[in-house]
Design a protein around this motif. Structure first.
Motif, PDB file in Angstrom:
ATOM      1  N   UNK A 117       0.845  -1.204   0.000  1.00 36.55           N
ATOM      2  CA  UNK A 117       0.000   0.000   0.000  1.00 36.55           C
ATOM      3  C   UNK A 117       0.880   1.256   0.000  1.00 36.55           C
ATOM      4  N   UNK A 118       0.730   2.056  -1.045  1.00 35.64           N
ATOM      5  CA  UNK A 118       1.588   3.249  -1.118  1.00 35.64           C
ATOM      6  C   UNK A 118       0.932   4.403  -0.389  1.00 35.64           C
ATOM      7  N   UNK A 119       1.766   5.163   0.276  1.00 32.14           N
ATOM      8  CA  UNK A 119       1.220   6.320   1.015  1.00 32.14           C
ATOM      9  C   UNK A 119       0.820   7.407   0.039  1.00 32.14           C
ATOM     10  N   UNK A 120      -0.272   8.088   0.341  1.00 32.78           N
ATOM     11  CA  UNK A 120      -0.662   9.197  -0.532  1.00 32.78           C
ATOM     12  C   UNK A 120       0.282  10.370  -0.308  1.00 32.78           C
ATOM     13  N   UNK A 121       0.593  11.109  -1.359  1.00 33.19           N
ATOM     14  CA  UNK A 121       1.494  12.249  -1.186  1.00 33.19           C
ATOM     15  C   UNK A 121       0.799  13.352  -0.401  1.00 33.19           C
ATOM     16  N   UNK A 122       1.562  14.094   0.324  1.00 33.35           N
ATOM     17  CA  UNK A 122       0.973  15.202   1.075  1.00 33.35           C
ATOM     18  C   UNK A 122       1.143  16.516   0.303  1.00 33.35           C
ATOM     19  N   UNK A 123       0.090  17.282   0.306  1.00 29.42           N
ATOM     20  CA  UNK A 123       0.155  18.616  -0.280  1.00 29.42           C
ATOM     21  C   UNK A 123      -0.103  19.592   0.857  1.00 29.42           C
ATOM     22  N   UNK A 124       0.778  20.553   1.024  1.00 30.63           N
ATOM     23  CA  UNK A 124       0.591  21.492   2.132  1.00 30.63           C
ATOM     24  C   UNK A 124      -0.493  22.510   1.781  1.00 30.63           C
ATOM     25  N   UNK A 125      -0.986  23.188   2.796  1.00 36.10           N
ATOM     26  CA  UNK A 125      -2.032  24.193   2.555  1.00 36.10           C
ATOM     27  C   UNK A 125      -1.508  25.325   1.679  1.00 36.10           C
ATOM     28  N   UNK A 126      -0.237  25.688   1.902  1.00 41.00           N
ATOM     29  CA  UNK A 126       0.357  26.763   1.083  1.00 41.00           C
ATOM     30  C   UNK A 126       0.405  26.330  -0.379  1.00 41.00           C
ATOM     31  N   UNK A 127       0.820  25.092  -0.597  1.00 42.26           N
ATOM     32  CA  UNK A 127       0.889  24.583  -1.972  1.00 42.26           C
ATOM     33  C   UNK A 127      -0.490  24.584  -2.621  1.00 42.26           C
ATOM     34  N   UNK A 128      -1.492  24.157  -1.850  1.00 37.16           N
ATOM     35  CA  UNK A 128      -2.843  24.086  -2.409  1.00 37.16           C
ATOM     36  C   UNK A 128      -3.370  25.487  -2.725  1.00 37.16           C
ATOM     37  N   UNK A 129      -3.128  26.412  -1.792  1.00 39.46           N
ATOM     38  CA  UNK A 129      -3.574  27.795  -2.024  1.00 39.46           C
ATOM     39  C   UNK A 129      -2.921  28.338  -3.300  1.00 39.46           C
ATOM     40  N   UNK A 130      -1.620  28.155  -3.416  1.00 41.35           N
ATOM     41  CA  UNK A 130      -0.908  28.699  -4.573  1.00 41.35           C
ATOM     42  C   UNK A 130      -1.324  27.994  -5.864  1.00 41.35           C
ATOM     43  N   UNK A 131      -1.592  26.719  -5.757  1.00 38.36           N
ATOM     44  CA  UNK A 131      -2.031  25.971  -6.941  1.00 38.36           C
ATOM     45  C   UNK A 131      -3.361  26.521  -7.451  1.00 38.36           C
ATOM     46  N   UNK A 132      -4.298  26.704  -6.519  1.00 36.24           N
ATOM     47  CA  UNK A 132      -5.626  27.205  -6.911  1.00 36.24           C
ATOM     48  C   UNK A 132      -5.540  28.655  -7.395  1.00 36.24           C
ATOM     49  N   UNK A 133      -4.784  29.458  -6.673  1.00 33.19           N
ATOM     50  CA  UNK A 133      -4.655  30.879  -7.053  1.00 33.19           C
ATOM     51  C   UNK A 133      -3.986  31.002  -8.420  1.00 33.19           C
ATOM     52  N   UNK A 134      -2.911  30.261  -8.609  1.00 32.71           N
ATOM     53  CA  UNK A 134      -2.202  30.307  -9.897  1.00 32.71           C
ATOM     54  C   UNK A 134      -3.117  29.899 -11.028  1.00 32.71           C
ATOM     55  N   UNK A 135      -3.846  28.829 -10.816  1.00 34.57           N
ATOM     56  CA  UNK A 135      -4.769  28.360 -11.853  1.00 34.57           C
ATOM     57  C   UNK A 135      -5.834  29.419 -12.153  1.00 34.57           C
ATOM     58  N   UNK A 136      -6.359  30.021 -11.095  1.00 37.47           N
ATOM     59  CA  UNK A 136      -7.424  31.018 -11.288  1.00 37.47           C
ATOM     60  C   UNK A 136      -6.909  32.294 -11.938  1.00 37.47           C
ATOM     61  N   UNK A 137      -5.616  32.573 -11.747  1.00 37.29           N
ATOM     62  CA  UNK A 137      -5.091  33.833 -12.290  1.00 37.29           C
ATOM     63  C   UNK A 137      -4.679  33.740 -13.760  1.00 37.29           C
ATOM     64  N   UNK A 138      -4.624  32.541 -14.284  1.00 39.57           N
ATOM     65  CA  UNK A 138      -4.162  32.404 -15.672  1.00 39.57           C
ATOM     66  C   UNK A 138      -5.055  33.172 -16.648  1.00 39.57           C
ATOM     67  N   UNK A 139      -6.362  33.066 -16.459  1.00 39.24           N
ATOM     68  CA  UNK A 139      -7.250  33.748 -17.417  1.00 39.24           C
ATOM     69  C   UNK A 139      -7.219  35.278 -17.275  1.00 39.24           C
ATOM     70  N   UNK A 140      -7.325  35.845 -16.071  1.00 34.86           N
ATOM     71  CA  UNK A 140      -7.168  37.308 -15.999  1.00 34.86           C
ATOM     72  C   UNK A 140      -5.801  37.767 -16.484  1.00 34.86           C
TER      73      UNK A 140
END
Lengths: 407, 380
Positions: free
Chosen positions: B1-24
């Motif tokens: 059983x492989x452990x799921x990778x951890x994503x930190x809250x900062x990484x998730x925030x930046x991932x979502x923000x970066x994705x959302x900012x591409x269109x503007x």
């Protein structure tokens, strides 16, 4: 093994992603410094491009220089049914056009009088061009003289305009420097019409720098100089008139573009005082009163005494008041004349009185926006108040001629 | 059983923000949404509230099903067959988003940067790194986000500071004089519906650590997004003017071209490109990964990797269809006539339905959750 493969993949990016089909070597570029747009009466566009000649840079003056006898630029010419086609049909075109260093777009009078919106469209649509170069209308009997006249210490005409834009406003406010973007902004702004700079090509006896080769047609060198003063006023994308140096200065006062300016006034008969304007702030209030546009402009000016020829004792506040009053009257008269010209001759609100009305009274603006220029602006009552404050009197106190100035 | 990778809250925030900012950052659709005038910044402020309202149902579900994968949460609420069908809709949405974004970026690069380069080469340039990142999975995507997105944020600040001398506050006036209440709300609604990044929170919150608060992460993300968006929007209008900005295909790119540093550092559009392209690839990767990850869960496969490659190839081939290379197609797909109505069902309508089902079946679901929670499946 996997690491080596990854490394190889990364290194391959250097080759695969290093420019691809769009790669442009600097030595293969025709670097454009300025462009002149003209239009024949039959509708054919003519485009002249001033292209940097690296082998000629360095000058051909008495000290020699890297350029030797070669010119620092070449000019090419192309014609076509559209501006873009005229650009691509340039003579002597051997390299790839590069417009990134273009400093100025010159427009001949007849080109500007037609309609410059196709040019604006091309500039904003095309990958080759951008919105930074200055727009300048050229007043001359022969447009080719633009690239054939003395341009101070500069080696290229585009560079000359750029240098002027940086330094001329620190001496005087008699010219306007409008980038293509600023022109487009004003074109789109409700209640404000755009202007461009104005270049006058005139005969001159000035000594040339030798940086560029002057025309030698007819045996001797013809010395022309590019005088950059005044402005060209537009309306609906067409040139509708020009203003001279004083009028352009007035324009700059109203639109808050004055850095420095000089006024010479005479408070005592036969004497004069040179006043250096060091700061200026105009406030425009527009309104509709009884169906008529009323514009109140207040310009506050800070000044320094630069030269006093006679009996005004600038160290006395009372004498300064006299000077301030005289300057206020002079400026009011000059500025109102410029406004009157725009109202009667151009019927084009280049000052943005309509924009002020739009911002200050948006509801009223809706009722007049359709015929603002021709009706409301043209017949607007413009009231102007100039308030000068002489802050400094320079590095000496009493003027030379005033009694008691000498021990 | 492989452990799921951890994503930190900062990484998730930046991932979502970066994705959302591409269109503007690229084509700023809010400028042409109603009322399409100088009040656009007010529209955006209103849109933030709309975003929170629209995202609320999914946010509730996310919070309730913390630590459970998105597809599992959907199945738990809707039941297995219906849950798989709903999850499949999400897969389709992610795939369409990934393809559209690839198309948009290819068109942007073709129009502004590399007009002589063939479309297939540009798209391949995007497809290769995205395939690699998506293949590597959530951990890699999360780790990459801080590098790419912080640089993008830096460019926003950089452009803002050095464009101040060119800004004209008159471009924001008159305020609220030419917009109706309906226009403002309609514009805010369109802008809010475009924020599909709640789905990134939905899928990636599974990888957050146990102590991480989903709500806090989400609200930090929204706040950072709102600030960055305004710092993109306001300078663009103040420098280009709202009317000209609306006429330009990529207003922020044109704006960046006007920025000069002390008169001698020019051509800072290079920063724009260096910031945008990696973040756009990250966005496409994220949606590609979400599509393959959710599909992998639907079919119960051990890995998402096969689907990643298939989806990348699919997106790539779709982008090569001649009609997809036309500006008119792109304009339609990204316009208010199409895009908001594509996202609305997946970010609001389906979550509302799930929420209703959850409320109706909550006792049964809660019991199932209590039973399953300690042994949530591992995922990579």
């Amino acid at each position: 093994m996997r690491k080596y493969l990854s490394l190889l993949l990364c290194l391959s990016a250097v080759i695969l992603l290093s420019g691809c089909w769009n790669s442009k070597e600097p030595k293969e570029l025709d670097v454009i410094d300025s462009v002149l747009y003209d239009k024949e009466p039959d509708g054919t566009y003519i485009v002249y491009a001033e292209i940097m000649n690296p082998q000629g840079l360095g000058g051909a003056g008495i000290l020699g220089g890297a350029g030797g006898n070669k010119s620092s630029f070449i000019t090419t010419m192309g014609t076509g049914p559209s501006i873009r086609e005229a650009i691509s049909h340039q003579t002597q075109k051997e390299m790839i056009d590069f417009g990134g260093h273009n400093k100025a777009r010159f427009l001949t009078e007849r080109f500007a009088q037609e309609d410059i919106t196709p040019l604006l469209d091309m500039i904003t649509r095309e990958n080759l061009t951008d919105e930074k170069p200055f727009l300048v209308v050229v007043k001359t009997d022969d447009s080719k003289k633009v690239f054939d006249c003395m341009i101070g210490r500069s080696s290229m005409v585009g560079d000359y305009i750029e240098d002027l834009s940086l330094h001329q406003p620190k001496d005087k406010a008699t010219g306007v420097f409008v980038s293509t973007l600023e022109f487009i902004r004003d074109y789109y702004t409700e209640g404000k019409e755009p202007v461009t700079g104005l270049a006058l090509i005139e005969e001159s006896s000035d000594k040339p720098s030798g940086n560029i080769k002057l025309s030698t047609e007819g045996g001797g060198t013809q010395n022309y100089v590019m005088k950059y003063e005044g402005l060209a006023a537009f309306k609906n994308g067409r040139l509708v008139g020009m203003m001279d140096a004083d009028e352009a200065e007035s324009y700059n006062f109203i639109v808050n573009k004055v850095q420095y300016a000089f006024f010479t006034v005479s408070a005592v008969n036969g004497d004069h005082t040179a006043i250096h304007i060091t700061a200026s702030k105009a406030e425009i209030k527009s309104d509709l009163v009884d169906g008529k546009a009323v514009v109140n402009i207040t310009i506050k000016v800070a000044a320094t005494i630069s030269e006093e020829s006679g009996g005004i004792d600038v160290t006395k506040p009372s004498d300064d008041k006299i000077l301030e009053g005289v300057l206020n009257s002079k400026m009011e008269q000059q500025i109102l004349e410029a406004v009157k010209k725009a109202q009667t001759e151009f019927k084009s609100d280049i000052f943005g009185f309509g924009e002020a009305l739009h911002i200050q009274h948006p509801e009223k603006w809706k009722t007049v926006r359709g015929n603002w220029n021709d009706d409301y602006f043209a017949n607007a009552q413009v009231n102007l108040t100039v308030k000068t404050d002489i802050v400094l009197i320079g590095e000496i106190e009493k003027p030379f001629k005033v009694e008691g100035a000498h021990p | 059983m492989r452990k799921k990778p951890l994503v930190s809250t900062v990484q998730l925030v930046l991932l979502a923000v970066g994705s959302a900012l591409v269109f503007p950052y690229t084509f700023m659709p809010i400028l042409v949404s109603p009322p399409a005038n100088q009040d656009v910044w007010i529209v955006f402020l209103m849109a933030v509230f709309y975003i929170i309202i629209i995202n609320a149902p999914l946010l509730f579900i996310m919070n309730k099903f913390k630590g459970i994968s998105a597809s599992k949460a959907i199945e738990t609420i809707m039941g297995k067959p219906l849950g798989k069908a709903v999850a499949l809709i999400y897969v389709l949405f992610f795939l369409v988003c990934s393809t559209l974004c690839m198309d948009v970026m290819s068109q942007f690069i073709k129009t502004y940067l590399k007009p002589a380069t063939p479309f297939w080469a540009i798209t391949a340039f995007l497809a290769v790194p995205l395939a690699y990142m998506s293949y590597k999975g959530a951990g890699t995507i999360g780790r990459v986000a801080p590098f790419f997105v912080t640089f993008l944020m830096f460019t926003i600040g950089f452009f803002l500071v050095f464009a101040i001398p060119q800004m004209d506050p008159k471009d924001l006036q008159p305020v609220l004089a030419e917009s109706t209440f309906l226009q403002l709300n309609l514009g805010a609604f369109y802008a809010a519906v475009r924020f599909s990044e709640i789905l990134i929170f939905f899928v990636f919150s599974f990888y957050l650590g146990e102590k991480a608060s989903i709500l806090k992460t989400y609200f930090v993300g929204i706040s950072v997004y709102a600030v960055c968006f305004l710092l993109i929007l306001l300078p663009t209008i103040l420098v280009l003017g709202d009317e000209f900005a609306r006429h330009v295909w990529s207003p922020y790119f044109v704006f960046a071209g006007q920025v000069e540093v002390f008169g001698f550092i020019t051509r800072v559009q290079a920063f724009f490109v260096a910031a945008l392209v990696p973040v756009a690839i990250l966005k496409i990767t994220t949606y590609n990964y979400m599509a393959s990850h959710v599909l992998s869960n639907i079919f119960g496969t051990k890995t998402h990797k096969v689907f990643t490659i298939i989806f990348v190839l699919f997106s790539y081939l779709v982008c090569l269809i001649p009609i997809m290379q036309k500006t008119t197609t792109f304009e339609f797909l990204t316009s208010d006539r199409f895009f908001p109505f594509m996202t609305l069902p997946v970010i609001f309508i389906l979550p509302v339905l799930m929420l209703i089902v959850y409320i109706v079946r909550r006792k049964k679901i809660n019991a199932a959750l209590a039973f399953k929670a300690p042994g949530e499946e591992a995922q990579k």
